[in-house]
Enzyme design. Structure first.
Site, PDB file in Angstrom:
ATOM      1  N   HIS A  51      -5.113  46.039  59.738  1.00 10.33           N
ATOM      2  CA  HIS A  51      -4.888  45.251  58.518  1.00 10.33           C
ATOM      3  C   HIS A  51      -3.541  44.524  58.554  1.00 10.33           C
ATOM      4  O   HIS A  51      -2.562  45.063  59.067  1.00 10.33           O
ATOM      5  CB  HIS A  51      -4.921  46.166  57.289  1.00 10.33           C
ATOM      6  CG  HIS A  51      -6.283  46.704  56.992  1.00 10.33           C
ATOM      7  ND1 HIS A  51      -7.295  45.915  56.503  1.00 10.33           N
ATOM      8  CD2 HIS A  51      -6.808  47.947  57.137  1.00 10.33           C
ATOM      9  CE1 HIS A  51      -8.388  46.656  56.340  1.00 10.33           C
ATOM     10  NE2 HIS A  51      -8.132  47.887  56.713  1.00 10.33           N
ATOM     11  N   ARG A 313     -12.783  58.931  53.664  1.00  9.31           N
ATOM     12  CA  ARG A 313     -11.377  58.600  53.423  1.00  9.31           C
ATOM     13  C   ARG A 313     -10.682  59.816  52.807  1.00  9.31           C
ATOM     14  O   ARG A 313     -11.248  60.444  51.900  1.00  9.31           O
ATOM     15  CB  ARG A 313     -11.267  57.422  52.433  1.00  9.31           C
ATOM     16  CG  ARG A 313     -12.016  56.158  52.850  1.00  9.31           C
ATOM     17  CD  ARG A 313     -12.073  55.214  51.673  1.00  9.31           C
ATOM     18  NE  ARG A 313     -12.797  53.985  51.926  1.00  9.31           N
ATOM     19  CZ  ARG A 313     -14.105  53.809  51.729  1.00  9.31           C
ATOM     20  NH1 ARG A 313     -14.859  54.810  51.313  1.00  9.31           N
ATOM     21  NH2 ARG A 313     -14.660  52.633  51.946  1.00  9.31           N
ATOM     22  N   GLU A 339      -4.950  57.659  53.936  1.00  6.92           N
ATOM     23  CA  GLU A 339      -6.186  56.875  53.824  1.00  6.92           C
ATOM     24  C   GLU A 339      -5.937  55.497  54.438  1.00  6.92           C
ATOM     25  O   GLU A 339      -4.872  55.247  55.016  1.00  6.92           O
ATOM     26  CB  GLU A 339      -6.579  56.778  52.345  1.00  6.92           C
ATOM     27  CG  GLU A 339      -5.455  56.235  51.500  1.00  6.92           C
ATOM     28  CD  GLU A 339      -5.616  56.508  50.005  1.00  6.92           C
ATOM     29  OE1 GLU A 339      -6.657  56.974  49.566  1.00  6.92           O
ATOM     30  OE2 GLU A 339      -4.668  56.219  49.275  1.00  6.92           O
TER      31      GLU A 339
END
Ligand SMILES: Cc1cc2nc3c(=O)[nH]c(=O)nc-3n(C[C@H](O)[C@H](O)[C@H](O)COP(=O)(O)OP(=O)(O)OC[C@H]3O[C@@H](n4cnc5c(N)ncnc54)[C@H](O)[C@@H]3O)c2cc1C
Length: 483
Positions: A51, A313, A339
């Site tokens: 990400h 998660r 997470e």
């Protein structure tokens, strides 16, 4: 009783990268995991996105370690010989109303220091991604977003740590701690007691239970299930970047992405559950995933689906990672609530942990012989014709293709069975070689794979398991898998 400077509980991507980071120093380090292989927890079942860092709340540890971790991936994956591609990620607005969300994410990205983010109009977005729905009204593009092989990274990091002297104990479960007053002095496991100056809890979903054993109450992890569909490689031309919808309060939403191995992956949904071992997929959940993905790419064809799976998660409830040396206990370092984007942040988390230990007084003398690299084993399908022929000339077992869908050879299976962290189960072999991950999902090759594994590991084919314990693959001999 064996004694260490640091014991790490949990050989997921976080624990394995911490082990590698600590192997730079003259320390006796033990990495334990209760599973039969490294990376058997959340690390093996996630979306595999690196990400960019615009999601997390500015100022949070998550935001800082996400952006820092992302920037470390090029060098890390080059050093460890792990597949990684900065293909870019896009959050897509499906209505004019959602354009406001994109602007918020853009603002947050700027506050978090994310480089290379820009707002794109609908026309530009469809030029880049022709299969995108014509309902798209704009997108937030992040050039630093990417895709990685998450279990490949974990295996490579753990191998690198082992090659630099870290001891790895698989099938070893931390049951409790030994303590003297307010100091943790070791770990009690199913294989006896180990003393250590420092214990690091990197146990993913189970971190809260270990915290409670250590006497630190009040923190709980809720498993939040995410289900996925994997599509055959034929679908890969449909997407070039990672396509996210606008996020929801529970998750980043159901996305459509290429995987680093050339498939297309759809998912995950987000459902809070109670059971930390419940990795079952449901018809309802998979329908939700398909429906969500079709909103972004309407031409996806469910006939291309070859596999489904779920991941959990480790949701901590605070919205941030908890990484700390608790003031009320000495000798313990806790990682909890790791997470998403824990995979992305993992290399930065490892560096952060080293710094916390240094600040807490651990003496860190660099080893002159530390080697940050790890050389992967040959992957036949990735070589050109000349390289393939040279490999076969050196070892004819590379000329025997066992898995036809993914072009995996006997030579690769043999090499994985004798690697620094050997593949001792079918799933471990799958993660190292991609055997059985293609269109036939092992239907043609499993008996032959079992025969080769049994021969190389010196066990009976009846003893080859899917993932250790009682997960035997055969209950009697077959023509295909004879001893
Ligand atoms: C659906 C989903 C999607 C995600 N997508 C992304 C993404 O795209 N990008 C991203 O950056 N992150 C993503 N994440 C988050 C990422 O996968 C995790 O943050 C990361 O894998 C956490 O790694 P870990 O090492 O902390 O945990 P784990 O991989 O769970 O490792 C913990 C290990 O501890 C071991 N263990 C537990 N208890 C004990 C014990 N008592 N004794 C010994 N061993 C023990 C377990 O066996 C396990 O191997 C996603 C997660 C999920 C579930």
């Amino acid at each position: 009783m064996r004694s260490y400077d640091v014991i790490i509980i949990g050989a997921g991507v976080v624990g394995s990268l911490i082990a590698r980071a600590l192997s730079r120093y003259t320390l006796r380090v033990l990495l334990i995991d209760r599973a039969s292989d490294v990376g058997e927890g959340t690390t093996k079942a996630n979306t595999a996105i690196v990400h960019a860092g615009y999601d997390a709340k500015p100022g949070s540890l998550k935001a800082r370690l996400n952006v820092a971790g992302n920037a470390m991936f090029d060098r890390l994956c080059a050093e460890l010989d792990v597949d990684f591609e900065r293909c870019g990620t896009c959050v897509v607005a499906l209505s004019d109303y959602e354009l406001a969300t994109l602007r918020e994410l853009h603002q947050r990205g700027q506050e978090n220091g994310v480089p290379g983010i820009e707002l794109l109009g609908a026309e530009e977005m469809r030029r880049r991604e022709p299969a995108l729905t014509d309902k798209a009204s704009g997108a937030l593009y992040a050039a630093t977003g990417g895709i990685v092989d998450p279990f490949g990274l974990c295996i490579a990091a753990a191998e690198c740590a082992v090659l630099n002297g870290v001891e790895l104990a698989l099938g070893t479960e931390a049951l409790d701690f030994t303590r003297e007053g307010q100091r943790i002095t070791g770990v009690i496991t199913n294989h006896g007691e180990f003393r250590s100056h420092w214990v690091i809890i990197a146990a993913g979903l189970w971190a809260d239970e270990l915290l409670h054993k250590a006497g630190l109450d009040g923190f709980y992890i809720t498993p939040r299930k995410g289900e996925y569909l994997v599509l055959d490689r034929v679908a890969a031309e449909l997407v070039h970047t990672v396509l996210f919808p606008c996020p929801t309060p529970l998750s980043k939403g159901i996305l459509v992405t290429r995987t680093i191995h050339g498939n297309v992956m759809l998912g995950p949904n987000a459902v809070d559950i109670l059971d930390k071992d419940d990795l079952a997929t449901t018809a309802e959940g998979l329908h939700e995933v398909m429906a969500g993905a079709l909103r972004l790419v309407p031409s996806l064809d469910s006939r291309s689906i070859i596999r489904n799976y779920a991941g959990l998660r480790a949701t901590g409830g605070t919205g941030d990672f908890r990484i700390e040396v608790p003031p009320e206990l000495h000798g313990l370092l806790v990682l909890a609530g790791i997470e998403s984007p824990g995979l992305t942040a993992s290399p930065a988390i490892a560096e952060h942990v080293v710094e916390l230990l240094r600040e807490a007084g651990l003496s860190l003398a660099e080893r002159p012989d530390f080697d940050p690299t790890r050389v992967g084993r040959p992957r036949f399908s990735k070589l050109n014709r000349d390289q393939q022929q040279a490999l076969i000339a050196a070892d004819p077992r590379y000329g025997n293709i066992v898995c036809r869908c993914e072009t995996v050879t006997e030579g690769e299976i043999v090499a994985a069975c004798h690697a620094p962290i050997p593949a001792r189960t079918y799933d471990a072999l799958k993660r190292r070689t991609r055997v059985g991950t293609g269109r036939c999902q092992g239907a043609f090759d499993t008996p032959l794979v079992i025969t080769i594994m049994a021969r190389e590991l010196g066990i009976s084919p009846l003893e080859v398991t899917q993932k250790g314990g009682n997960s035997r693959l055969l209950y009697r001999e077959t023509k295909g898998a004879a001893p």
